[in-house]
Enzyme design. Structure first.
Site, PDB file in Angstrom:
ATOM      1  N   ARG A   1      -9.250   0.988   7.415  1.00 23.46           N
ATOM      2  CA  ARG A   1      -8.340   2.055   7.192  1.00 23.46           C
ATOM      3  C   ARG A   1      -8.494   2.868   5.954  1.00 23.46           C
ATOM      4  NH1 ARG A   1      -2.773  -1.400   6.844  1.00 23.46           N
ATOM      5  NH2 ARG A   1      -4.152  -2.684   6.184  1.00 23.46           N
TER       6      ARG A   1
ATOM      7  N   ARG B   1       7.584 -25.624   7.193  1.00 25.43           N
ATOM      8  CA  ARG B   1       7.019 -27.024   7.296  1.00 25.43           C
ATOM      9  C   ARG B   1       6.774 -27.258   9.091  1.00 25.43           C
ATOM     10  NH1 ARG B   1      11.773 -29.307   3.776  1.00 25.43           N
ATOM     11  NH2 ARG B   1      12.757 -28.243   5.109  1.00 25.43           N
TER      12      ARG B   1
ATOM     13  N   LYS C   1     -16.744   0.248 -10.584  1.00 22.71           N
ATOM     14  CA  LYS C   1     -16.767   1.617 -10.336  1.00 22.71           C
ATOM     15  C   LYS C   1     -16.414   2.855 -11.295  1.00 22.71           C
ATOM     16  CE  LYS C   1     -16.052   1.269  -5.501  1.00 22.71           C
ATOM     17  NZ  LYS C   1     -15.279   1.759  -4.289  1.00 22.71           N
TER      18      LYS C   1
ATOM     19  N   THR D   1     -11.955  -4.691   5.939  1.00 22.34           N
ATOM     20  CA  THR D   1     -11.356  -5.513   7.001  1.00 22.34           C
ATOM     21  C   THR D   1     -10.843  -4.737   8.094  1.00 22.34           C
ATOM     22  OG1 THR D   1     -10.838  -7.377   5.391  1.00 22.34           O
ATOM     23  CG2 THR D   1      -9.660  -7.445   7.706  1.00 22.34           C
ATOM     24  N   THR D   2     -10.260  -3.626   7.918  1.00 21.56           N
ATOM     25  CA  THR D   2      -9.457  -2.910   8.916  1.00 21.56           C
ATOM     26  C   THR D   2      -9.962  -1.515   9.090  1.00 21.56           C
ATOM     27  OG1 THR D   2      -7.733  -2.343   7.443  1.00 21.56           O
ATOM     28  CG2 THR D   2      -7.053  -3.911   8.698  1.00 21.56           C
TER      29      THR D   2
ATOM     30  N   GLN E   1      -7.031 -10.399  -2.355  1.00 20.53           N
ATOM     31  CA  GLN E   1      -6.055  -9.462  -2.614  1.00 20.53           C
ATOM     32  C   GLN E   1      -5.955  -9.282  -4.197  1.00 20.53           C
ATOM     33  OE1 GLN E   1      -5.051 -12.304   0.053  1.00 20.53           O
ATOM     34  NE2 GLN E   1      -6.189 -11.032   1.125  1.00 20.53           N
TER      35      GLN E   1
ATOM     36  N   GLY F   1     -19.001  -2.181 -13.986  1.00 21.47           N
ATOM     37  CA  GLY F   1     -19.835  -1.805 -12.872  1.00 21.47           C
ATOM     38  C   GLY F   1     -20.091  -0.331 -12.911  1.00 21.47           C
ATOM     39  N   VAL F   2     -21.543  -0.084 -12.580  1.00 24.10           N
ATOM     40  CA  VAL F   2     -21.914   1.181 -12.399  1.00 24.10           C
ATOM     41  C   VAL F   2     -22.640   1.628 -11.382  1.00 24.10           C
ATOM     42  CG1 VAL F   2     -22.090   1.653 -15.062  1.00 24.10           C
ATOM     43  CG2 VAL F   2     -23.876   0.727 -13.787  1.00 24.10           C
TER      44      VAL F   2
ATOM     45  N   ASP G   1      -9.433  -4.877  -3.434  1.00 18.97           N
ATOM     46  CA  ASP G   1     -10.555  -3.988  -3.332  1.00 18.97           C
ATOM     47  C   ASP G   1     -10.921  -3.571  -4.652  1.00 18.97           C
ATOM     48  OD1 ASP G   1     -10.227  -4.614  -0.483  1.00 18.97           O
ATOM     49  OD2 ASP G   1      -9.079  -2.930  -0.320  1.00 18.97           O
ATOM     50  N   GLU G   2     -10.822  -4.380  -5.665  1.00 22.40           N
ATOM     51  CA  GLU G   2     -11.441  -3.891  -7.016  1.00 22.40           C
ATOM     52  C   GLU G   2     -13.095  -4.257  -7.075  1.00 22.40           C
ATOM     53  OE1 GLU G   2      -8.954  -6.254  -6.508  1.00 22.40           O
ATOM     54  OE2 GLU G   2      -7.019  -5.824  -7.390  1.00 22.40           O
TER      55      GLU G   2
ATOM     56  N   GLY H   1     -11.764  -8.673   2.575  1.00 26.86           N
ATOM     57  CA  GLY H   1     -12.737  -8.150   2.539  1.00 26.86           C
ATOM     58  C   GLY H   1     -13.675  -7.940   1.478  1.00 26.86           C
ATOM     59  N   HIS H   2     -14.625  -8.958   1.375  1.00 25.66           N
ATOM     60  CA  HIS H   2     -15.236  -8.939   0.100  1.00 25.66           C
ATOM     61  C   HIS H   2     -16.707  -8.339   0.256  1.00 25.66           C
ATOM     62  CE1 HIS H   2     -12.420 -12.183  -1.514  1.00 25.66           C
ATOM     63  NE2 HIS H   2     -11.499 -10.853  -1.422  1.00 25.66           N
TER      64      HIS H   2
ATOM     65  N   LYS I   1     -14.114  -7.847  -6.158  1.00 27.49           N
ATOM     66  CA  LYS I   1     -14.146  -9.176  -6.329  1.00 27.49           C
ATOM     67  C   LYS I   1     -15.430  -9.907  -5.921  1.00 27.49           C
ATOM     68  CE  LYS I   1     -10.096  -9.495  -4.429  1.00 27.49           C
ATOM     69  NZ  LYS I   1      -9.808  -8.060  -4.295  1.00 27.49           N
TER      70      LYS I   1
HETATM   71  P1  GDP Z   1     -13.082  -6.817  -3.085  1.00 25.10           P
HETATM   72  O1  GDP Z   1     -11.955  -7.121  -1.846  1.00 25.10           O
HETATM   73  O2  GDP Z   1     -12.318  -6.814  -4.519  1.00 25.10           O
HETATM   74  O3  GDP Z   1     -14.371  -7.662  -2.968  1.00 25.10           O
HETATM   75  O4  GDP Z   1     -13.674  -5.203  -3.051  1.00 25.10           O
HETATM   76  P2  GDP Z   1     -14.265  -4.312  -1.522  1.00 25.10           P
HETATM   77  O5  GDP Z   1     -15.549  -5.157  -1.478  1.00 25.10           O
HETATM   78  O6  GDP Z   1     -13.081  -4.351  -0.511  1.00 25.10           O
HETATM   79  O7  GDP Z   1     -14.462  -3.152  -2.089  1.00 25.10           O
HETATM   80  C1  GDP Z   1     -14.999  -2.843  -3.173  1.00 25.10           C
HETATM   81  C2  GDP Z   1     -16.146  -1.904  -2.852  1.00 25.10           C
HETATM   82  O8  GDP Z   1     -16.752  -1.180  -4.114  1.00 25.10           O
HETATM   83  C3  GDP Z   1     -17.225  -2.385  -2.306  1.00 25.10           C
HETATM   84  O9  GDP Z   1     -18.003  -1.493  -1.382  1.00 25.10           O
HETATM   85  C4  GDP Z   1     -18.369  -2.544  -3.402  1.00 25.10           C
HETATM   86  O10 GDP Z   1     -19.730  -2.609  -2.769  1.00 25.10           O
HETATM   87  C5  GDP Z   1     -18.140  -1.511  -4.140  1.00 25.10           C
HETATM   88  N1  GDP Z   1     -18.449  -1.728  -5.613  1.00 25.10           N
HETATM   89  C6  GDP Z   1     -18.054  -2.724  -6.486  1.00 25.10           C
HETATM   90  N2  GDP Z   1     -18.347  -2.430  -7.806  1.00 25.10           N
HETATM   91  C7  GDP Z   1     -18.775  -1.046  -7.765  1.00 25.10           C
HETATM   92  C8  GDP Z   1     -19.315  -0.201  -8.977  1.00 25.10           C
HETATM   93  O11 GDP Z   1     -19.261  -0.781  -9.934  1.00 25.10           O
HETATM   94  N3  GDP Z   1     -19.663   0.931  -8.445  1.00 25.10           N
HETATM   95  C9  GDP Z   1     -19.646   1.354  -7.085  1.00 25.10           C
HETATM   96  N4  GDP Z   1     -19.966   2.792  -6.981  1.00 25.10           N
HETATM   97  N5  GDP Z   1     -19.147   0.510  -6.267  1.00 25.10           N
HETATM   98  C10 GDP Z   1     -18.953  -0.773  -6.439  1.00 25.10           C
HETATM   99  P1  IMO Z   2      -9.183  -8.060  -0.532  1.00 26.83           P
HETATM  100  O1  IMO Z   2      -9.415  -9.448  -0.958  1.00 26.83           O
HETATM  101  C1  IMO Z   2      -6.378  -4.856  -0.124  1.00 26.83           C
HETATM  102  C2  IMO Z   2      -2.665  -5.675   2.182  1.00 26.83           C
HETATM  103  C3  IMO Z   2      -2.595  -5.144   3.442  1.00 26.83           C
HETATM  104  C4  IMO Z   2      -1.078  -4.877   3.393  1.00 26.83           C
HETATM  105  C5  IMO Z   2      -0.556  -6.041   2.784  1.00 26.83           C
HETATM  106  C6  IMO Z   2      -0.210  -7.115   3.583  1.00 26.83           C
HETATM  107  O2  IMO Z   2     -10.184  -7.501   0.211  1.00 26.83           O
HETATM  108  O3  IMO Z   2      -8.975  -7.305  -1.897  1.00 26.83           O
HETATM  109  P2  IMO Z   2      -1.477  -9.172   5.362  1.00 26.83           P
HETATM  110  O4  IMO Z   2      -2.207  -8.837   6.236  1.00 26.83           O
HETATM  111  O5  IMO Z   2      -2.117  -9.852   3.934  1.00 26.83           O
HETATM  112  O6  IMO Z   2       0.013  -9.737   5.574  1.00 26.83           O
HETATM  113  O7  IMO Z   2      -1.117  -7.483   4.647  1.00 26.83           O
HETATM  114  O8  IMO Z   2      -1.676  -6.749   1.839  1.00 26.83           O
HETATM  115  N1  IMO Z   2      -4.147  -6.615   2.023  1.00 26.83           N
HETATM  116  C7  IMO Z   2      -4.990  -6.081   1.319  1.00 26.83           C
HETATM  117  N2  IMO Z   2      -5.246  -4.731   0.607  1.00 26.83           N
HETATM  118  N3  IMO Z   2      -7.275  -5.803  -0.171  1.00 26.83           N
HETATM  119  C8  IMO Z   2      -7.067  -6.935   0.559  1.00 26.83           C
HETATM  120  O9  IMO Z   2      -8.060  -8.063   0.438  1.00 26.83           O
HETATM  121  C9  IMO Z   2      -5.910  -6.983   1.375  1.00 26.83           C
HETATM  122  N4  IMO Z   2      -5.348  -8.109   2.015  1.00 26.83           N
HETATM  123  C10 IMO Z   2      -4.373  -7.768   2.123  1.00 26.83           C
HETATM  124  O10 IMO Z   2      -3.202  -3.693   3.665  1.00 26.83           O
HETATM  125  O11 IMO Z   2      -0.726  -3.700   2.763  1.00 26.83           O
HETATM  126 MG    MG Z   3     -11.695  -5.874  -0.199  1.00 24.75          MG
END
Ligand code: GDP
Ligand code: IMO
Ligand code: MG
Length: 428
Positions: free
Chosen positions: A303, A143, A331, A300-301, A224, A413-414, A13-14, A40-41, A16
Site C-alpha cells: 500500500r 486465554r 532518510k 508487507t501490503t 511497528q 541515515g543518508v 517503517d522508520e 516488513g523490515h 528499523k
Molecule cells: P522498517 O519497517 O522500520 O524496517 O522500515 P521499512 O523497511 O518498512 O521502510 C524503510 C525504507 O527506507 C526501506 O526501504 C529502507 O531500505 C529505506 N531506508 C532506511 N534508511 C534509509 C535512509 O537513511 N535513506 C533512504 N533513502 N532510505 C532508507
Molecule cells: P513495521 O514493523 C507500518 C499498521 C497497519 C494498520 C495498523 C493495524 O514494518 O514498521 P495490524 O495488521 O497490525 O492489525 O494493523 O498497524 N501496521 C504497520 N504500519 N509498519 C508496520 O510494521 C506495521 N504493522 C502494522 O497498517 O494501520
Molecule cells: Mg516496515
C-alpha cells in the site's frame, strides 16, 4: 553491554531493519518481542542485495548472530516456513533461529476473522495488514490461544482448536456469512507445518537470561512503532501489541533492568500506512514528492504510505514513553533539494497551543500543526559519512530535531545501504 531495545518512534517503517543490520556485527543475539508478519523490515546488504523480513529478526542476515522469535510474537507457521525457505534459497544460514515455546500461533481462522471484521467495519476500518494479528492477540488475552509448544502435544492442540472453532465458526457463519473451518483440517495442517519448525522450539527466556549472565549483547528488535502501540498509540488505529520499550522485557522474558539503551528509529519526515489521524499529513505535491523520493510503499501490503513533515510533538512523546537514550535519524537524504523544510514544533488544538501529545483522542484528531521553517539544502548527501560532511543547513536541521526531540541523534541515515550511515556516537 546488556540489552538494547530498538523501537520505531513514529507509525512504523522508520528503517528499523537497516538499523538492526548495521548493529548486527556487534551483537550476539537479535530478538523479536512483539507483532508478527504485519511487519516488513528492509535490509540492503553491502553487495546491494535487498531482503524484506516479516517474522524473522533482521539479525538473521549477519553470520554468527543468534536470532529469537520471542514469546510476545504471534507466529503464522506457514509464513515462517515460507520466509525461511526464501532465505535459504538465497543462501542465508537459518540454523541460528529459535522459536519461543510460549509464542502464540496465528491460525487460519485469525486471518479469516481479520479480513471479515475489516470489511464489516466499512468506513470505520483500521486498515490492518489483514494478517490476522488482532484476532490472534485477542485469543491470547482471552486465554483461548494456541501456543507454539502445543504442537508437541497433539491431544492438547486438538482440544484447543476444537474449542476455538466452536465459537469462531459461529461467528464466521452466523455473523459474517462465511464458511466455517474444519477443526481436523486445521489441526492436521498445523501438525504438518510443525514438522518444519519443531526443532527450533526452545525455552528462549532461559537462553536469553543465560546469555545476559555471560555478558553477551542482545538487541530487542521492535516492529511497528510507538504510535501503533495498543496502549500508547493512536487507539483504536493501532496494532494489537506493545512495540514500545516496556513491551520488550515482557515479550522476551528478561528483566527491564537488563535494558541499558533504548534506540529510537526516527524518520526525518513522517509516514503512516492504514487509517487514523496524522496531523502533519500532506495532501499536496509535497506529500507526493516525499512519497516518490522516499519510495514510500509498504513492504508487507504494497500500500502507498501517507506522508507528512516531521512532527516534533510525536518525537518528544516517543522519547518520553520509551525512555529513548539515542536516536537513529533515517532518510535525511530524502529531504535534499527543498527550498525550506517545515518542522511541526507544536499543535494548535481548539484554538490553544499544545506542546505535548493531547490527552484525548478527540484532541489529537483536532490537532493542527504549528510549523517552523528551516532553510533547505540542495546537495546530494548520500555520500556523506561524517556529520561535518553534511551541508550546514542539513546539520542545523538535525540539531534542531535533536533539540526538539529531547534525545541525542547518534546515527543518521543518508541512504538505504548499510554504509550510508553517519555515526556520531557508537550505540554498542
Ligand atoms: P522498517 O519497517 O522500520 O524496517 O522500515 P521499512 O523497511 O518498512 O521502510 C524503510 C525504507 O527506507 C526501506 O526501504 C529502507 O531500505 C529505506 N531506508 C532506511 N534508511 C534509509 C535512509 O537513511 N535513506 C533512504 N533513502 N532510505 C532508507
Ligand atoms: P513495521 O514493523 C507500518 C499498521 C497497519 C494498520 C495498523 C493495524 O514494518 O514498521 P495490524 O495488521 O497490525 O492489525 O494493523 O498497524 N501496521 C504497520 N504500519 N509498519 C508496520 O510494521 C506495521 N504493522 C502494522 O497498517 O494501520
Ligand atoms: Mg516496515
Amino acid at each position: 553491554m546488556a540489552a538494547i531495545v530498538l523501537i520505531g518512534a513514529q507509525w512504523g517503517d522508520e528503517g528499523k531493519g537497516k538499523a538492526t543490520d548495521l548493529l548486527g556485527e556487534k551483537l550476539q543475539w537479535v530478538v523479536r518481542y512483539q507483532g508478527g508478519n504485519n511487519a516488513g523490515h528492509t535490509v540492503v546488504l553491502p553487495n546491494g542485495e535487498t531482503f524484506a523480513l516479516h517474522l524473522i529478526p533482521s539479525g538473521i542476515l549477519t553470520p554468527g548472530v543468534n536470532n529469537v522469535i520471542g514469546n510476545g510474537v504471534v507466529v503464522d507457521p506457514s509464513v515462517l516456513l515460507a520466509e525461511l525457505k526464501g532465505l535459504e534459497d538465497r543462501d542465508v544460514d537459518t540454523s541460528r533461529l529459535l522459536l519461543s515455546a510460549d509464542a502464540h500461533l496465528l491460525m487460519p481462522y485469525h486471518v479469516a476473522i481479520d479480513k471479515v471484521t475489516e470489511r464489516f467495519l466499512g468506513n470505520s476500518k483500521i486498515g490492518t495488514t489483514g494478517r490476522g494479528i488482532g484476532p490472534c492477540y485477542q485469543d491470547k488475552i482471552a486465554r483461548v490461544g494456541v501456543r507454539v509448544a502445543d504442537v508437541l502435544d497433539e491431544k492438547i492442540l486438538t482440544q484447543k482448536v476444537e474449542a476455538a472453532l466452536e465459537v469462531k465458526n459461529q461467528i464466521l457463519t452466523k455473523i459474517y456469512n462465511r464458511k466455517g473451518l474444519d477443526p481436523n483440517e486445521v489441526v492436521d495442517g498445523t501438525l504438518e507445518l510443525a514438522e518444519g519448525f519443531k526443532h527450533r522450539i526452545s525455552d528462549t527466556r532461559l537462553l536469553l537470561n543465560h546469555a545476559l549472565e555471560r555478558g553477551e549483547t542482545i538487541l530487542l528488535e521492535g516492529s511497528q512503532g510507538t504510535l501503533l502501540d495498543v496502549d500508547h498509540g493512536t487507539y483504536p488505529y493501532v496494532t494489537s501489541s506493545n512495540p514500545t520499550a516496556g513491551g520488550a522485557a515482557v515479550g522476551a522474558g528478561i528483566g527491564p533492568g537488563r535494558i541499558d539503551t533504548v534506540l529510537g528509529i526516527l524518520k526525518a519526515y513522517t509516514t503512516r500506512v492504514g487509517e487514523g489521524p496524522f496531523p502533519t499529513e500532506l495532501f499536496d505535491e509535497w506529500g507526493a514528492y516525499l512519497a516518490k523520493t522516499g519510495g514510500e510503499v509498504g513492504v508487507t501490503t504494497g500500500r502507498a504510505r501517507r506522508t507528512g513533515w516531521f512532527d516534533a510533538v510525536i518525537a518528544r512523546y516517543a522519547t518520553r514513553v520509551n525512555g529513548i537514550t539515542d536516536y537513529f535519524l533515517t532518510k535525511l537524504d530524502v529531504l535534499s533539494s527543498l527550498e525550506t523544510v517545515p518542522i511541526c514544533v507544536a499543535y494548535e488544538v481548539d484554538g490553544e497551543r499544545v506542546d505535548d501529545m493531547p490527552m484525548t483522542q478527540t484532541g489529537f484528531h483536532h490537532a493542527k500543526p504549528i510549523y517552523e521553517e528551516m532553510p533547505g539544502w540542495w546537495e546530494d548527501i548520500s555520500g556523506c559519512r561524517t556529520f561535518e560532511d553534511l551541508p550546514k543547513n542539513a546539520q542545523d536541521y538535525v540539531l534542531r530535531l535533536e533539540e526538539l526531540s529531547g534525545a541525542h541523534i547518534s546515527c543518521i541515515g543518508v541512504g538505504p545501504g548499510r554504509d550510508q550511515t553517519i555515526v556520531r556516537r557508537e550505540i554498542v
